[in-house]
Design a protein around this motif. Structure first.
Motif, short mmCIF file in Angstrom:
data_model
loop_
_atom_site.label_atom_id
_atom_site.label_comp_id
_atom_site.label_asym_id
_atom_site.label_seq_id
_atom_site.Cartn_x
_atom_site.Cartn_y
_atom_site.Cartn_z
N LEU A 167 2.47 29.15 2.66
CA LEU A 167 1.54 28.25 3.33
C LEU A 167 2.26 26.95 3.63
O LEU A 167 2.81 26.31 2.72
N SER A 168 2.29 26.56 4.89
CA SER A 168 2.95 25.30 5.25
C SER A 168 2.16 24.12 4.71
O SER A 168 0.96 24.22 4.42
N ALA A 169 2.82 22.98 4.60
CA ALA A 169 2.15 21.78 4.11
C ALA A 169 0.99 21.39 5.02
O ALA A 169 -0.07 20.98 4.56
N ARG A 170 1.20 21.52 6.33
CA ARG A 170 0.14 21.16 7.28
C ARG A 170 -1.08 22.06 7.08
O ARG A 170 -2.22 21.59 7.11
N LYS A 171 -0.85 23.36 6.90
CA LYS A 171 -1.98 24.26 6.69
C LYS A 171 -2.62 24.01 5.33
O LYS A 171 -3.84 24.15 5.18
N ALA A 172 -1.82 23.64 4.33
CA ALA A 172 -2.38 23.32 3.01
C ALA A 172 -3.35 22.15 3.11
O ALA A 172 -4.36 22.11 2.40
N VAL A 173 -3.06 21.19 4.00
CA VAL A 173 -4.00 20.09 4.24
C VAL A 173 -5.27 20.63 4.88
O VAL A 173 -6.39 20.32 4.46
N ASP A 174 -5.12 21.48 5.90
CA ASP A 174 -6.28 22.04 6.60
C ASP A 174 -7.16 22.84 5.65
O ASP A 174 -8.38 22.84 5.78
N GLY A 176 -7.58 22.25 2.52
CA GLY A 176 -8.13 21.41 1.45
C GLY A 176 -7.39 21.52 0.14
O GLY A 176 -7.89 21.05 -0.89
N LEU A 177 -6.18 22.09 0.16
CA LEU A 177 -5.40 22.23 -1.06
C LEU A 177 -4.67 20.95 -1.44
O LEU A 177 -4.44 20.69 -2.63
N ILE A 178 -4.26 20.18 -0.44
CA ILE A 178 -3.55 18.93 -0.70
C ILE A 178 -4.13 17.84 0.19
O ILE A 178 -4.86 18.11 1.15
N TYR A 179 -3.77 16.60 -0.11
CA TYR A 179 -4.35 15.46 0.60
C TYR A 179 -3.68 15.20 1.95
O TYR A 179 -4.34 15.01 2.97
N LYS A 180 -2.34 15.18 1.96
CA LYS A 180 -1.66 14.74 3.18
C LYS A 180 -0.28 15.38 3.29
O LYS A 180 0.39 15.62 2.29
N ALA A 181 0.14 15.64 4.55
CA ALA A 181 1.50 16.07 4.84
C ALA A 181 2.12 15.05 5.78
O ALA A 181 1.48 14.63 6.76
N VAL A 182 3.34 14.63 5.48
CA VAL A 182 4.01 13.60 6.29
C VAL A 182 5.41 14.09 6.65
O VAL A 182 5.94 15.04 6.06
N ASP A 183 6.02 13.42 7.63
CA ASP A 183 7.41 13.73 7.96
C ASP A 183 8.27 13.55 6.72
O ASP A 183 8.03 12.64 5.92
N SER A 184 9.26 14.39 6.57
CA SER A 184 10.06 14.40 5.34
C SER A 184 10.68 13.03 5.04
O SER A 184 10.74 12.61 3.88
N GLU A 185 11.10 12.32 6.07
CA GLU A 185 11.73 11.02 5.83
C GLU A 185 10.72 9.95 5.44
O GLU A 185 11.10 8.87 4.99
#
Length: 259
Positions: A167-174, A176-185
């Protein structure tokens, strides 16, 4: 294997076994348990859990349990679950301070579920989450069967475990598993800003909130309403509440002390 540092009331706990993708051995897990216990000190007002290397955590170090099973005829996997992972999950949830998790890479198995147990999870857009249990015939542990259905719903929880899909970080946000996904830097800056904000806020109120949320999972509505009333009374006796009200009335920025 576990590094800690305390700065500006923020305790950073870092998984540091990058050559093994931060997979857990029992000694490493015991070090993490001690670090979480140490987070109970008054000087600590926020905890950041992070990791070094490409992966956040690959879960259990499988060679360790295989070797242990060969040496100890009475060994069962439950022994590892009870001594290694369950105390970590209990410590995160019972710690009456916010725990922020920074996921910079793959979080698999117990590594994913430890992240999901934290209060706020920020992930790099390069991160992935995978249960990884079904492909070796195991069930999700480390609270996986508890948190996954509650956060993502039963249908998605079923698919994540049964199909063993990443599961990608972006989909994990969608989901409801995590709060936020941001650019790695941007991950480090985002986590720092959130941790600093939390460390400057009313710590005791955060702790009472976590207590209420933890109890809500097995309470009826009536029980939870009564608990909210009791905890609100407790919150109203804190110095932070008094400071918050005074700052509001005086039209100034509050200076919370976490008391």
């Amino acid at each position: 294997m576990i590094e800690t540092s305390l700065k500006n009331s923020i305790l950073s706990i870092t998984l540091n076994r990058p050559e093994k993708y931060n997979s857990f051995t029992e000694p490493m897990a015991l070090e993490l348990q001690e670090a979480l216990k140490d987070a109970g000190r008054d000087e600590v007002r926020c905890v950041v859990l992070r990791a070094n290397g490409k992966a956040f955590c690959a879960g259990q170090d499988l060679p360790e349990v295989v070797e242990r099973a060969e040496k100890e005829p009475d060994y069962e996997l439950a022994d590892t679950v009870q001594t290694t992972y369950n105390p970590i999950i209990r410590a995160i949830r019972s710690l009456e301070k916010p725990v922020v998790c920074a996921v910079q890479g793959t979080a698999a198995g117990a590594g994913a579920n430890i992240a999901f147990a934290c209060d706020i999870v920020i992930a790099s857009d390069q991160a992935e989450f995978v249960q990884a249990f079904s492909k070796i015939g195991l069930i999700p542990d480390s609270g996986g069967t508890f948190f996954l259905p509650r956060l993502a719903g039963l249908a998605r929880s079923n698919a994540m475990y049964l199909l063993d899909e990443k599961l990608s970080a972006r989909k994990a946000v969608d989901w409801g598993l995590i709060y936020k996904a941001v650019d790695s830097e941007e991950l480090d800056d985002e986590v720092r800003d959130i941790a600093q904000k939390l460390a400057s806020m009313p710590t005791k109120g955060f702790g009472l909130y976590k207590r209420a949320v933890n109890r809500s999972f097995d309470h009826t509505l009536e029980q939870q309403l009564n608990l909210e009333a009791d905890l609100q009374s407790e919150a109203g006796k804190t110095d932070d509440y008094k400071e918050g009200v005074a700052a509001f009335l005086e039209k100034r920025k509050p200076e919370y002390k976490g008391r």
